[in-house]
Design a protein around this motif. Structure first.
Motif, PDB file in Angstrom:
ATOM      1  N   LYS A   1     -58.328  61.832-126.317  1.00 29.95           N
ATOM      2  CA  LYS A   1     -59.383  62.467-125.520  1.00 29.95           C
ATOM      3  C   LYS A   1     -60.523  61.500-125.221  1.00 29.95           C
ATOM      4  O   LYS A   1     -61.276  61.704-124.262  1.00 29.95           O
ATOM      5  CB  LYS A   1     -59.899  63.713-126.243  1.00 29.95           C
ATOM      6  CG  LYS A   1     -58.834  64.809-126.336  1.00 29.95           C
ATOM      7  CD  LYS A   1     -59.342  66.060-127.007  1.00 29.95           C
ATOM      8  CE  LYS A   1     -58.254  67.135-127.046  1.00 29.95           C
ATOM      9  NZ  LYS A   1     -58.715  68.387-127.694  1.00 29.95           N
ATOM     10  N   VAL A   2     -60.652  60.457-126.018  1.00 31.50           N
ATOM     11  CA  VAL A   2     -61.636  59.423-125.725  1.00 31.50           C
ATOM     12  C   VAL A   2     -61.323  58.800-124.364  1.00 31.50           C
ATOM     13  O   VAL A   2     -62.219  58.554-123.544  1.00 31.50           O
ATOM     14  CB  VAL A   2     -61.639  58.342-126.820  1.00 31.50           C
ATOM     15  CG1 VAL A   2     -62.573  57.191-126.452  1.00 31.50           C
ATOM     16  CG2 VAL A   2     -62.048  58.950-128.157  1.00 31.50           C
ATOM     17  N   TYR A   3     -60.029  58.586-124.110  1.00 32.57           N
ATOM     18  CA  TYR A   3     -59.595  58.057-122.813  1.00 32.57           C
ATOM     19  C   TYR A   3     -59.515  59.168-121.766  1.00 32.57           C
ATOM     20  O   TYR A   3     -59.922  58.976-120.616  1.00 32.57           O
ATOM     21  CB  TYR A   3     -58.234  57.379-122.963  1.00 32.57           C
ATOM     22  CG  TYR A   3     -58.263  56.152-123.842  1.00 32.57           C
ATOM     23  CD1 TYR A   3     -58.712  54.928-123.354  1.00 32.57           C
ATOM     24  CD2 TYR A   3     -57.845  56.215-125.171  1.00 32.57           C
ATOM     25  CE1 TYR A   3     -58.750  53.803-124.156  1.00 32.57           C
ATOM     26  CE2 TYR A   3     -57.877  55.095-125.993  1.00 32.57           C
ATOM     27  CZ  TYR A   3     -58.332  53.895-125.476  1.00 32.57           C
ATOM     28  OH  TYR A   3     -58.371  52.777-126.274  1.00 32.57           O
ATOM     29  N   GLY A   4     -59.026  60.324-122.165  1.00 33.89           N
ATOM     30  CA  GLY A   4     -58.861  61.426-121.221  1.00 33.89           C
ATOM     31  C   GLY A   4     -60.173  61.908-120.629  1.00 33.89           C
ATOM     32  O   GLY A   4     -60.212  62.338-119.469  1.00 33.89           O
ATOM     33  N   TYR A   5     -61.238  61.850-121.418  1.00 33.42           N
ATOM     34  CA  TYR A   5     -62.547  62.309-120.928  1.00 33.42           C
ATOM     35  C   TYR A   5     -63.404  61.166-120.395  1.00 33.42           C
ATOM     36  O   TYR A   5     -64.565  61.368-120.048  1.00 33.42           O
ATOM     37  CB  TYR A   5     -63.285  63.055-122.037  1.00 33.42           C
ATOM     38  CG  TYR A   5     -62.591  64.327-122.462  1.00 33.42           C
ATOM     39  CD1 TYR A   5     -61.709  64.995-121.601  1.00 33.42           C
ATOM     40  CD2 TYR A   5     -62.770  64.877-123.723  1.00 33.42           C
ATOM     41  CE1 TYR A   5     -61.056  66.149-121.979  1.00 33.42           C
ATOM     42  CE2 TYR A   5     -62.121  66.043-124.123  1.00 33.42           C
ATOM     43  CZ  TYR A   5     -61.259  66.662-123.231  1.00 33.42           C
ATOM     44  OH  TYR A   5     -60.601  67.822-123.609  1.00 33.42           O
ATOM     45  N   GLY A   6     -62.832  59.965-120.354  1.00 30.22           N
ATOM     46  CA  GLY A   6     -63.506  58.854-119.691  1.00 30.22           C
ATOM     47  C   GLY A   6     -64.515  58.077-120.529  1.00 30.22           C
ATOM     48  O   GLY A   6     -65.275  57.284-119.977  1.00 30.22           O
ATOM     49  N   PHE A   7     -64.516  58.270-121.835  1.00 28.95           N
ATOM     50  CA  PHE A   7     -65.416  57.483-122.681  1.00 28.95           C
ATOM     51  C   PHE A   7     -64.969  56.026-122.733  1.00 28.95           C
ATOM     52  O   PHE A   7     -65.783  55.135-122.940  1.00 28.95           O
ATOM     53  CB  PHE A   7     -65.443  58.061-124.102  1.00 28.95           C
ATOM     54  CG  PHE A   7     -66.134  59.385-124.231  1.00 28.95           C
ATOM     55  CD1 PHE A   7     -67.523  59.454-124.249  1.00 28.95           C
ATOM     56  CD2 PHE A   7     -65.398  60.556-124.321  1.00 28.95           C
ATOM     57  CE1 PHE A   7     -68.156  60.686-124.382  1.00 28.95           C
ATOM     58  CE2 PHE A   7     -66.032  61.790-124.448  1.00 28.95           C
ATOM     59  CZ  PHE A   7     -67.426  61.845-124.472  1.00 28.95           C
ATOM     60  N   LEU A   8     -63.674  55.798-122.569  1.00 29.02           N
ATOM     61  CA  LEU A   8     -63.107  54.458-122.473  1.00 29.02           C
ATOM     62  C   LEU A   8     -62.067  54.461-121.359  1.00 29.02           C
ATOM     63  O   LEU A   8     -61.471  55.503-121.045  1.00 29.02           O
ATOM     64  CB  LEU A   8     -62.412  54.045-123.769  1.00 29.02           C
ATOM     65  CG  LEU A   8     -63.247  53.593-124.953  1.00 29.02           C
ATOM     66  CD1 LEU A   8     -62.341  53.360-126.163  1.00 29.02           C
ATOM     67  CD2 LEU A   8     -64.041  52.323-124.646  1.00 29.02           C
ATOM     68  N   ARG A   9     -61.823  53.296-120.775  1.00 34.44           N
ATOM     69  CA  ARG A   9     -60.740  53.133-119.812  1.00 34.44           C
ATOM     70  C   ARG A   9     -59.589  52.396-120.478  1.00 34.44           C
ATOM     71  O   ARG A   9     -59.808  51.425-121.195  1.00 34.44           O
ATOM     72  CB  ARG A   9     -61.227  52.339-118.587  1.00 34.44           C
ATOM     73  CG  ARG A   9     -62.175  53.158-117.716  1.00 34.44           C
ATOM     74  CD  ARG A   9     -62.623  52.372-116.508  1.00 34.44           C
ATOM     75  NE  ARG A   9     -63.537  53.156-115.682  1.00 34.44           N
ATOM     76  CZ  ARG A   9     -64.364  52.634-114.782  1.00 34.44           C
ATOM     77  NH1 ARG A   9     -64.377  51.317-114.597  1.00 34.44           N
ATOM     78  NH2 ARG A   9     -65.145  53.413-114.077  1.00 34.44           N
ATOM     79  N   GLU A  10     -58.405  52.868-120.224  1.00 34.54           N
ATOM     80  CA  GLU A  10     -57.218  52.248-120.833  1.00 34.54           C
ATOM     81  C   GLU A  10     -56.890  50.916-120.154  1.00 34.54           C
ATOM     82  O   GLU A  10     -57.176  50.708-118.997  1.00 34.54           O
ATOM     83  CB  GLU A  10     -56.022  53.196-120.709  1.00 34.54           C
ATOM     84  CG  GLU A  10     -56.219  54.461-121.525  1.00 34.54           C
ATOM     85  CD  GLU A  10     -54.972  55.332-121.549  1.00 34.54           C
ATOM     86  OE1 GLU A  10     -54.111  55.094-122.413  1.00 34.54           O
ATOM     87  OE2 GLU A  10     -54.878  56.244-120.710  1.00 34.54           O
TER      88      GLU A  10
END
Length: 297
Positions: A288-297
């Motif tokens: 969810k860190v990536y899913g909610y945009g806190f980080l980009r993969e």
């Protein structure tokens, strides 16, 4: 969006995967700007959370405590209305281990999806309460972060504060003046909620509940001890850090010993169980860190 994708290998030439770099990442708003919208310097805090530069290499400076540290000047006041937002900030930055690969990755302002995900919010709260960067200690003031009641842990005396336990139970009363102030403070149209104080008991994921269960056993074991040493007296308001200090002790440089140096083997089992549960919870939060945009993969 322009990106560069590179293959990643370890020092032995083993393929580790791919790493993506973004050419225009610097135009995106940071997680520090996002969390600032929940800050209110006029509110009486229950704790401080530092918010250092928003990348992995500075995560070691991110912790919560009752006092402002000396590492940097940016601090965020934690109080009832913004505790969930603070827990999210804390947890998304700490749930993924820092490596040489992600060393410079930037944490960003998220999309709005996190607002409706109460499981994610509660998972982050659980992670923050029990993670090692929770430096709350009763030696520096009132410990508002005991997540259990006296009867649950077998405390010999009453706690000075029941804040977190009441927060989890949905029993914190909303101050109308505070709510009105926050309605003006959180004027961002993307924020559909202006106050994150729960009105009913929080529901936790299975992974978060395992963390609470492991933490409860640790608190119960501490309160069951015989305290005959005047240099290490019983502390009914002991925090997680205080409990660790009791069992692990300190070296000659006044630095807390690692868990493996504790003399009590049962304590080592308990702290090991808590550590494993936290790792499992971190893995649940990570997508969810990536899913909610806190980080980009």
């Amino acid at each position: 969006m322009k990106t560069i994708e590179l293959d990643v290998f370890d020092r032995n030439g083993e393929f580790l995967g791919k790493k993506r770099f973004y050419a225009i990442l610097d135009k995106s708003e940071s997680i520090n700007k996002w969390v600032k919208q929940f800050d209110d310097k006029n509110i009486t805090e229950i704790a401080y959370m530092c918010n250092p530069s928003p990348d992995f290499q500075h995560n070691s400076q991110l912790y919560i405590s009752q006092k402002k540290g000396i590492e940097h000047f940016n601090f965020f006041k934690l109080f009832a209305d913004n505790l969930i937002a603070g827990a999210i900030y804390f947890s998304v930055r700490h749930c993924i281990p820092h490596t040489w690969i992600n060393h410079n990755d930037q944490f960003l302002s998220p999309n709005a999806k996190w607002q409706k995900d109460s499981t994610f919010q509660n998972d982050c709260l659980a992670f923050m309460l029990f993670y090692e960067k929770n430096r709350i200690t009763s030696k520096e003031g009132i410990n508002h972060f005991i997540p259990f009641s006296e009867s649950q842990v077998g405390a010999k005396e009453a706690f000075e504060s029941h804040f977190i336990h009441k927060f989890i139970k949905g029993k914190i009363k909303r101050d109308s003046k505070t709510t009105e102030s926050n309605n003006a403070l959180f004027s961002n149209e993307d924020l559909e909620q202006t106050c994150f104080i729960p009105t009913k008991k929080l529901e936790f994921s299975a992974e978060a509940q395992e963390v609470f269960d492991a933490g409860l056993e640790l608190w119960k074991y501490y309160h069951s001890q015989e305290f005959e040493d005047s240099k290490n007296p019983y502390n009914p308001n002991a925090s997680l850090l205080d409990i660790k200090a009791h069992f692990q002790g300190f070296n000659d440089k006044d630095k807390m010993n690692p868990p493996q140096k504790a003399q009590d083997s049962y304590y080592k089992d308990l702290i090991g169980t808590l550590s494993a549960a936290l790792k499992s919870l971190a893995k649940k939060i990570e997508p969810k860190v990536y899913g909610y945009g806190f980080l980009r993969e």
